[in-house]
Design a protein around this motif. Structure first.
Motif, PDB file in Angstrom:
ATOM      1  N   UNK A 248       7.189   1.162  -8.629  1.00  0.00           N
ATOM      2  CA  UNK A 248       6.472   0.135  -9.392  1.00  0.00           C
ATOM      3  C   UNK A 248       5.853  -0.930  -8.484  1.00  0.00           C
ATOM      4  N   UNK A 249       5.485  -0.539  -7.267  1.00  0.00           N
ATOM      5  CA  UNK A 249       4.859  -1.471  -6.342  1.00  0.00           C
ATOM      6  C   UNK A 249       5.807  -2.435  -5.679  1.00  0.00           C
ATOM      7  N   UNK A 250       7.114  -2.271  -5.893  1.00  0.00           N
ATOM      8  CA  UNK A 250       8.094  -3.197  -5.311  1.00  0.00           C
ATOM      9  C   UNK A 250       8.419  -2.861  -3.860  1.00  0.00           C
ATOM     10  N   UNK A 251       8.396  -1.568  -3.510  1.00  0.00           N
ATOM     11  CA  UNK A 251       8.767  -1.149  -2.173  1.00  0.00           C
ATOM     12  C   UNK A 251       7.559  -0.884  -1.285  1.00  0.00           C
ATOM     13  N   UNK A 252       7.819  -0.697  -0.002  1.00  0.00           N
ATOM     14  CA  UNK A 252       6.742  -0.452   0.959  1.00  0.00           C
ATOM     15  C   UNK A 252       7.332   0.112   2.246  1.00  0.00           C
ATOM     16  N   UNK A 253       6.442   0.530   3.141  1.00  0.00           N
ATOM     17  CA  UNK A 253       6.861   0.862   4.507  1.00  0.00           C
ATOM     18  C   UNK A 253       6.994  -0.463   5.249  1.00  0.00           C
ATOM     19  N   UNK A 254       8.209  -0.822   5.603  1.00  0.00           N
ATOM     20  CA  UNK A 254       8.461  -2.142   6.188  1.00  0.00           C
ATOM     21  C   UNK A 254       8.437  -2.147   7.701  1.00  0.00           C
ATOM     22  N   UNK A 255       8.529  -0.961   8.339  1.00  0.00           N
ATOM     23  CA  UNK A 255       8.562  -0.918   9.803  1.00  0.00           C
ATOM     24  C   UNK A 255       8.172   0.477  10.264  1.00  0.00           C
ATOM     25  N   UNK A 256       7.428   0.535  11.378  1.00  0.00           N
ATOM     26  CA  UNK A 256       7.050   1.804  11.997  1.00  0.00           C
ATOM     27  C   UNK A 256       7.354   1.729  13.483  1.00  0.00           C
ATOM     28  N   UNK A 257       8.112   2.698  13.960  1.00  0.00           N
ATOM     29  CA  UNK A 257       8.236   2.888  15.402  1.00  0.00           C
ATOM     30  C   UNK A 257       7.402   4.120  15.726  1.00  0.00           C
ATOM     31  N   UNK A 258       6.221   3.931  16.340  1.00  0.00           N
ATOM     32  CA  UNK A 258       5.249   5.027  16.480  1.00  0.00           C
ATOM     33  C   UNK A 258       5.853   6.304  17.044  1.00  0.00           C
ATOM     34  N   UNK A 259       5.490   7.401  16.380  1.00  0.00           N
ATOM     35  CA  UNK A 259       5.905   8.751  16.771  1.00  0.00           C
ATOM     36  C   UNK A 259       7.410   8.960  16.733  1.00  0.00           C
ATOM     37  N   UNK A 260       8.147   8.047  16.066  1.00  0.00           N
ATOM     38  CA  UNK A 260       9.607   8.169  16.047  1.00  0.00           C
ATOM     39  C   UNK A 260      10.204   8.080  14.654  1.00  0.00           C
ATOM     40  N   UNK A 272       9.106  -9.092  -5.145  1.00  0.00           N
ATOM     41  CA  UNK A 272       8.999  -7.891  -5.976  1.00  0.00           C
ATOM     42  C   UNK A 272       9.138  -8.229  -7.456  1.00  0.00           C
ATOM     43  N   UNK A 273      10.065  -9.110  -7.789  1.00  0.00           N
ATOM     44  CA  UNK A 273      10.251  -9.484  -9.195  1.00  0.00           C
ATOM     45  C   UNK A 273       9.045 -10.269  -9.714  1.00  0.00           C
ATOM     46  N   UNK A 274       8.490 -11.145  -8.881  1.00  0.00           N
ATOM     47  CA  UNK A 274       7.303 -11.901  -9.296  1.00  0.00           C
ATOM     48  C   UNK A 274       6.139 -10.961  -9.608  1.00  0.00           C
ATOM     49  N   UNK A 275       5.977  -9.906  -8.794  1.00  0.00           N
ATOM     50  CA  UNK A 275       4.917  -8.938  -9.062  1.00  0.00           C
ATOM     51  C   UNK A 275       5.161  -8.189 -10.363  1.00  0.00           C
ATOM     52  N   UNK A 276       6.428  -7.877 -10.626  1.00  0.00           N
ATOM     53  CA  UNK A 276       6.743  -7.102 -11.829  1.00  0.00           C
ATOM     54  C   UNK A 276       6.459  -7.882 -13.110  1.00  0.00           C
ATOM     55  N   UNK A 277       6.534  -9.219 -13.044  1.00  0.00           N
ATOM     56  CA  UNK A 277       6.256 -10.040 -14.227  1.00  0.00           C
ATOM     57  C   UNK A 277       4.876 -10.689 -14.145  1.00  0.00           C
ATOM     58  N   UNK A 278       4.084 -10.265 -13.141  1.00  0.00           N
ATOM     59  CA  UNK A 278       2.703 -10.728 -12.963  1.00  0.00           C
ATOM     60  C   UNK A 278       2.621 -12.238 -12.796  1.00  0.00           C
TER      61      UNK A 278
END
Length: 411
Positions: A248-260, A272-278
């Motif tokens: 529901x748009x609450x999560x995301x990719x929070x970190x990338x270690x390239x090629x790992x 996330x809660x603020x987005x859910x209630x617009x």
């Protein structure tokens, strides 16, 4: 009677004689002695900080004050002469250089479609780093560890844009789907639907994961709760809070270690809660969910990893389960920012960290998406930093959980 002290006066020298009006002149400096004065690095950094501080205040009104204040304070700071001037200059330089990276943080915009394309962060310049004179020559690219690149940088949301900020000659392809032993039975299937980038440059992709429910049932239950409709609930009072959900748009990719590896999670429960209630922000009385504890925590801790982190496409959680991936003590609001990771290669260090494999990717399309995300540019905040948050935001729009038994019944 008092005796007055006698004073003796020396006769004036030739230079001091009142009637000697011959001026004394110094010989002019020779050509070899003439040197061109240059500004010291500290003065150049001071000038840059002043310009940066003024620019942030004038042109970046919606940048957080926590970022604006150190820059503007540096722009008004003076370098003091005296016994401790050398220490003052070193302290000033270090504070200024540590503040400059904030200028590269993109400003969030309500109208993402009309915002400028975010440009990728490149690799460090090599010349001054090899010589060790980046600060002396004022090469901030090499000193900070970035190659700003200018027009050479590619669009971070472009699938052909690499981690070094340059376009690839051909698109990345994923490695083979992980093979598994017979005892690693897949009991649940999770599908993550993601949006990569924002506005007109956005792209979508789906990652399909299978969970080893018979090998590690408690860890799999946490994963299905996080990705399911119920979410993770650790508080009995939901009137002042909300379950932690990845979809529901609450999560995301929070970190990338390239090629790992890639890391998924809910960066902030309040946001996330603020987005859910617009709404623009959560109510002041909102109470985020804490980490799992008690009997639930002990059950998770007792489960071993189903396999080692020896191939790309493995789903991994912290040794104490979801909610304990930050390493350092964190607030409840961001306790689930590092919920789980997906390997993009063989990573033995993850075994040393005590992480546990609970599943794997299931098809070649998911492996291709993994390769693309693991090779995308990241936002580096420190010199020599190997990874960071993705420069093009990767949002989890939907997260569904299906039981394999139900899928077989439907077929």
């Amino acid at each position: 009677p008092t005796t007055r002290p006698t004073t003796t006066t020396k006769p004036p020298t030739a230079e001091q004689h009142p009637h000697n009006h011959t001026p004394t002149t110094e010989p002019p400096p020779t050509t070899s002695e003439t040197k061109t004065t240059m500004k010291s690095p500290s003065m150049l950094v001071l000038s840059l900080a002043f310009i940066a501080g003024s620019s942030v205040v004038a042109f970046c009104p919606d940048r957080p004050m926590s970022i604006r204040s150190p820059i503007t304070s540096l722009s008004s700071k003076k370098i003091v002469n005296g016994a401790n001037s050398s220490n003052n200059r070193r302290s000033f330089l270090s504070k200024t250089l540590s503040t400059l990276p904030y200028l590269l943080i993109p400003i969030s915009s309500a109208n993402a479609a009309s915002s400028k394309v975010q440009m990728a962060v490149g690799s460090a310049e090599s010349k001054c780093r090899e010589k060790g004179n980046c600060l002396e020559t004022f090469e901030l690219d090499g000193a900070i560890g970035w190659q700003w690149g200018g027009k050479e940088r590619c669009d971070a949301s472009d699938p052909m844009c690499g981690a070094d900020g340059r376009l690839r000659e051909e698109a990345l392809t994923g490695q083979s789907v992980p093979t598994k032993d017979a005892d690693l039975e897949i009991t649940h299937v999770i599908e993550l639907t993601m949006t990569i980038g924002t506005g007109s440059n956005a792209d979508t992709g789906t990652m399909k994961m299978g969970l080893y429910g018979t090998k590690c049932p408690e860890l799999v239950k946490e994963m299905t709760d996080l990705c399911g409709r119920t979410g993770i609930v650790t508080s009995q009072n939901l009137l002042l809070g909300a379950p932690v959900k990845l979809g529901e748009g609450c999560g995301s990719v929070t970190y990338i270690r390239p090629e790992e590896r890639l890391e998924f999670g809910v960066f902030s429960q309040k946001v996330a809660y603020a987005k859910s209630i617009h709404q623009s922000k959560a109510p002041d009385e909102f109470v985020p969910q804490s980490r799992p504890s008690g009997e639930r925590l002990e059950l998770v801790r007792g489960e071993p990893s189903s396999r080692v982190h020896d191939v790309a496409g493995l789903l991994s959680v912290p040794k104490d389960g979801i909610g304990y991936g930050g390493g350092l003590p964190v607030k409840d609001d961001d306790a689930y920012a590092s919920a789980f990771q997906v390997t993009a290669a063989s990573v033995p260090d993850m075994d040393k960290e005590g992480r546990k494999v609970i599943g794997q990717l299931l098809d070649s399309e998911s492996m291709d998406l993994l390769a693309r995300l693991a090779g995308s540019p990241t936002r580096k905040m420190l010199p020599g930093q190997n990874g960071g948050t993705p420069l093009a935001k990767v949002r989890v729009d939907d997260c569904t959980v299906s039981s394999v038994a139900d899928l077989v019944t439907k077929e």
